[in-house]
Design an enzyme around this catalytic site. Structure first.
Site, PDB file in Angstrom:
ATOM      1  CE1 TYR A  48      22.217  47.491  -4.920  1.00  0.00           C
ATOM      2  CE2 TYR A  48      22.034  45.012  -5.032  1.00  0.00           C
ATOM      3  CZ  TYR A  48      22.080  46.482  -3.964  1.00  0.00           C
ATOM      4  OH  TYR A  48      22.914  46.180  -2.925  1.00  0.00           O
ATOM      5  CG  ASP A  62      27.036  38.784   1.344  1.00  0.00           C
ATOM      6  OD1 ASP A  62      28.089  39.998   1.169  1.00  0.00           O
ATOM      7  OD2 ASP A  62      25.905  39.031   1.324  1.00  0.00           O
ATOM      8  CG  ASP A  89      26.055  45.170  -0.499  1.00  0.00           C
ATOM      9  OD1 ASP A  89      26.548  46.207   0.512  1.00  0.00           O
ATOM     10  OD2 ASP A  89      26.071  44.007  -0.890  1.00  0.00           O
ATOM     11  CG  ASP A  91      30.127  44.775   2.786  1.00  0.00           C
ATOM     12  OD1 ASP A  91      28.360  44.014   1.703  1.00  0.00           O
ATOM     13  OD2 ASP A  91      30.682  43.499   1.648  1.00  0.00           O
ATOM     14  CG  HIS A 116      22.746  50.139  -0.156  1.00  0.00           C
ATOM     15  ND1 HIS A 116      23.600  48.751   1.036  1.00  0.00           N
ATOM     16  CD2 HIS A 116      22.836  49.468  -1.057  1.00  0.00           C
ATOM     17  CE1 HIS A 116      23.405  47.774   0.121  1.00  0.00           C
ATOM     18  NE2 HIS A 116      23.138  48.054  -0.953  1.00  0.00           N
ATOM     19  CD  GLU A 118      25.781  45.907   5.340  1.00  0.00           C
ATOM     20  OE1 GLU A 118      25.278  44.645   5.948  1.00  0.00           O
ATOM     21  OE2 GLU A 118      25.542  45.653   4.186  1.00  0.00           O
ATOM     22  CB  CYS A 126      22.857  37.085   3.169  1.00  0.00           C
ATOM     23  SG  CYS A 126      21.786  36.607   2.349  1.00  0.00           S
ATOM     24  NE  ARG A 161      21.250  45.300   4.705  1.00  0.00           N
ATOM     25  CZ  ARG A 161      21.968  44.764   3.904  1.00  0.00           C
ATOM     26  NH1 ARG A 161      22.085  44.486   2.775  1.00  0.00           N
ATOM     27  NH2 ARG A 161      22.413  43.613   4.648  1.00  0.00           N
ATOM     28  CD  GLU A 195      18.489  42.916   3.188  1.00  0.00           C
ATOM     29  OE1 GLU A 195      17.178  43.075   2.932  1.00  0.00           O
ATOM     30  OE2 GLU A 195      18.776  43.153   2.467  1.00  0.00           O
ATOM     31  CG  ASN A 217      16.763  42.681  -1.040  1.00  0.00           C
ATOM     32  OD1 ASN A 217      17.107  42.479  -2.712  1.00  0.00           O
ATOM     33  ND2 ASN A 217      17.279  42.620  -0.449  1.00  0.00           N
TER      34      ASN A 217
END
Length: 303
Positions: A48, A62, A89, A91, A116, A118, A126, A161, A195, A217
């Protein structure tokens, strides 16, 4: 020697085949290409690549400061170093739906097995911090549809996500997460990343809501309890990630070593905690380079 022997297309196909078995696949987070190789050596099923880690690697929080170029470039460096599939990731997709489309194609070209996208408002934060905001459902679905329409390799995994669980307390937030997960699957998502689930029962509720793989996660110091692989498998989770764990452990060890230099002036007492030079050379596959050119590797390392 050099990079992985398995092509990106083959890694994606094999990943999809294994994901279809329903078993739990373990994806520790790699913080650089060498750590990805170590993850493979230790027998895990995938790698990952965390947005939080990529940001931290640049010394940034982040909060959506990294660019597509930075993420795709680092993702390529990590993915090409291992025969394992790598999920990254992405975002919020780095912009509007057209940007999401470009993001997916860039990540395909970088050799990733999946990504992914989101549903947070940009700039994101985060997933285990308070005060998150999510976009409306129509916007979230447009992001996923754009990515699905843009991909050229059907085996590239597009995961949605959703952070909506944290926007409402109690059962209402969980219900919102289940409803959005269903809509994201209808929009074409191949898998769901719910998430900040707090309990095994919440993961199980999402599992019952959709018929695609789901991801858990297991980040430390967050909203979720740190469930074991066996516990997650028991409620039907298909992928588990430990996104920042290896970076946290490595930075913790580095901090202790720097303290030792300040306090003692040498690291003799830390030798037992270090990766031996011989182990590093084995991980780097130094001997294969010898087969290619004996002038590169013509010595032995004593333990």
């Amino acid at each position: 020697m050099l990079y992985a022997q398995t092509t990106a297309e083959a890694k994606r196909r094999l990943f999809r085949e294994r994901l279809a078995t329903g078993e739990l696949l373990r994806f520790p987070g790699a913080f650089n290409p060498l750590s990805a190789r170590l993850i493979e050596q230790k027998g895990f099923e995938g790698v990952y690549i965390s947005g939080a880690v990529l940001s931290a690697d640049l010394g940034l929080p982040d909060i959506g400061l990294t660019t597509l170029t930075e993420v795709a470039g680092r993702g390529k460096q990590i993915a090409r170093m291992t025969d394992l599939p790598a999920i990254i990731d992405a975002d919020t997709g780095f912009g509007e739906p057209m940007n999401v489309a470009r993001t997916i194609q860039e990540l395909e070209d970088a050799g990733l097995a999946g990504a992914h996208i989101e549903d947070q408002v940009n700039p994101k934060r985060c997933g285990h911090l308070d005060g998150k905001s999510v976009v409306d459902e129509a916007t979230a679905l447009k992001r996923i549809r754009a990515g699905v329409d843009a991909r050229r390799d059907s085996n590239f995994l597009i995961m949605a996500r959703t952070d909506i669980r944290a926007t409402e307390p109690g059962d209402s937030g969980l219900a919102l997460a289940a409803d959005r997960a269903k809509a994201l699957v209808d929009a074409g998502a191949d898998a769901i990343f719910p998430e900040a689930m707090r309990t095994l029962e919440e993961f199980e509720a999402i599992r019952k809501a959709v018929d695609v793989p789901i991801l858990a996660n297991m980040t430390e110091f967050g909203k979720s309890e740190l469930f074991s692989s066996e516990q997650l498998a028991s409620v039907g989770v298909n992928i588990v990630i430990w996104p920042v764990s290896m970076l946290r452990i490595s930075m913790g060890a580095t901090g202790r070593a720097l303290d030792e230099l300040n306090n003692v002036g040498h690291l003799t007492g830390k030798l037992g905690e270090m990766q031996h030079r011989a182990d590093l050379y084995e991980l780097l596959d130094y001997e294969s380079y010898n087969s290619f050119d004996t002038n590169v590797f013509n010595f032995e390392v004593e333990r």
